[in-house]
Motif scaffolding. Structure first.
Motif, PDB file in Angstrom:
ATOM      1  N   ALA A   1       0.835  -1.207   0.000  1.00 42.52           N
ATOM      2  CA  ALA A   1       0.000   0.000   0.000  1.00 42.52           C
ATOM      3  C   ALA A   1       0.869   1.255   0.000  1.00 42.52           C
ATOM      4  CB  ALA A   1      -0.938  -0.013   1.201  1.00 42.52           C
ATOM      5  N   GLN A   2       1.945   1.232   0.744  1.00 51.27           N
ATOM      6  CA  GLN A   2       2.832   2.395   0.781  1.00 51.27           C
ATOM      7  C   GLN A   2       3.487   2.625  -0.580  1.00 51.27           C
ATOM      8  OE1 GLN A   2       2.812   4.542   3.362  1.00 51.27           O
ATOM      9  NE2 GLN A   2       1.222   3.123   4.015  1.00 51.27           N
ATOM     10  N   ALA A   3       3.762   1.551  -1.316  1.00 51.90           N
ATOM     11  CA  ALA A   3       4.344   1.674  -2.654  1.00 51.90           C
ATOM     12  C   ALA A   3       3.338   2.270  -3.630  1.00 51.90           C
ATOM     13  CB  ALA A   3       4.846   0.322  -3.151  1.00 51.90           C
ATOM     14  N   GLY A   4       2.026   1.989  -3.401  1.00 52.41           N
ATOM     15  CA  GLY A   4       0.985   2.639  -4.174  1.00 52.41           C
ATOM     16  C   GLY A   4       0.539   1.951  -5.450  1.00 52.41           C
ATOM     17  N   ASP A   5       1.153   0.839  -5.830  1.00 50.42           N
ATOM     18  CA  ASP A   5       0.764   0.135  -7.056  1.00 50.42           C
ATOM     19  C   ASP A   5      -0.476  -0.719  -6.770  1.00 50.42           C
ATOM     20  OD1 ASP A   5       1.133  -2.664  -8.697  1.00 50.42           O
ATOM     21  OD2 ASP A   5       1.677  -0.904  -9.904  1.00 50.42           O
ATOM     22  N   ARG A   6      -1.573  -0.389  -7.437  1.00 51.17           N
ATOM     23  CA  ARG A   6      -2.851  -1.045  -7.147  1.00 51.17           C
ATOM     24  C   ARG A   6      -2.799  -2.557  -7.357  1.00 51.17           C
ATOM     25  NH1 ARG A   6      -8.917   0.988  -8.614  1.00 51.17           N
ATOM     26  NH2 ARG A   6      -9.966  -0.943  -8.085  1.00 51.17           N
ATOM     27  N   ARG A   7      -2.153  -3.016  -8.403  1.00 56.73           N
ATOM     28  CA  ARG A   7      -2.068  -4.476  -8.647  1.00 56.73           C
ATOM     29  C   ARG A   7      -1.286  -5.170  -7.548  1.00 56.73           C
ATOM     30  NH1 ARG A   7      -2.290  -6.251 -14.751  1.00 56.73           N
ATOM     31  NH2 ARG A   7      -3.543  -4.540 -15.552  1.00 56.73           N
ATOM     32  N   GLN A   8      -0.202  -4.544  -7.123  1.00 58.43           N
ATOM     33  CA  GLN A   8       0.608  -5.110  -6.044  1.00 58.43           C
ATOM     34  C   GLN A   8      -0.205  -5.139  -4.743  1.00 58.43           C
ATOM     35  OE1 GLN A   8       4.165  -2.876  -5.189  1.00 58.43           O
ATOM     36  NE2 GLN A   8       5.001  -4.468  -3.869  1.00 58.43           N
ATOM     37  N   ILE A   9      -0.930  -4.082  -4.487  1.00 58.85           N
ATOM     38  CA  ILE A   9      -1.774  -4.023  -3.288  1.00 58.85           C
ATOM     39  C   ILE A   9      -2.831  -5.114  -3.351  1.00 58.85           C
ATOM     40  CG2 ILE A   9      -3.429  -2.642  -1.973  1.00 58.85           C
ATOM     41  CD1 ILE A   9      -1.962  -0.131  -3.137  1.00 58.85           C
TER      42      ILE A   9
END
Length: 153
Positions: free
Chosen positions: A124-132
């Motif tokens: 979530a901190q990284a902000g990439d929706r797919r990763q989240i």
């Protein structure tokens, strides 16, 4: 210099008292049940909110996901202690007897659950929706698997 010494002394005494309080956090098994149920309800609230965003039930809001993921990373540290106190296995609650027969497995699942929440928070901190979304899926699947094995309906 005196302020530093005083601050250190206060911190040391506070840590001693908090250690004593932590050793006696629960009055009995029923108290532990109330604690863990409250922790799981708060976990559930944050999980459902993120899930609703991914399902499109509410608008996706990265900052809100980040707040929820941060909360989950902290909250998933809480409930496990309440399963490991004397009397917890005889208290009420929505657990199958299999939990008490496999407490080591249950505790390791709790560790993984907390690790999954930490990974979700990081994503979530990284902000990439797919990763989240991938990290959230792993977190939610772990939650469900534990329910399937150890939570009574």
């Amino acid at each position: 210099m005196k302020k530093i010494a005083l601050t250190i002394a206060l911190l040391c005494s506070a840590s001693l008292f908090s250690g004593q309080a932590a050793a006696n956090a629960f009055v009995d098994g029923e108290d532990a049940v109330s604690y863990r149920q409250a922790a799981f309800q708060t976990i559930r609230f944050n999980l459902v909110d993120i899930n609703d965003m991914f399902r499109g039930n509410v608008p996706y809001d990265l900052e809100r996901v980040q707040r929820r993921a941060e909360a989950l990373a902290a909250l998933t540290q809480l409930p496990w202690e309440a399963f490991n106190i004397p009397g917890a296995d005889h208290a009420s609650g929505k657990v199958k007897t299999a939990l008490w027969q496999n407490l080591d497995d249950f505790n390791s699942r709790g560790d993984k659950f907390a690790a999954d929440a930490a990974a979700l928070h990081e994503a979530a901190q990284a902000g990439d929706r797919r990763q989240i979304q991938g990290a959230f899926r792993e977190f939610a699947n772990n939650c469900k698997a534990c329910h399937d094995n150890y939570r009574a309906d």
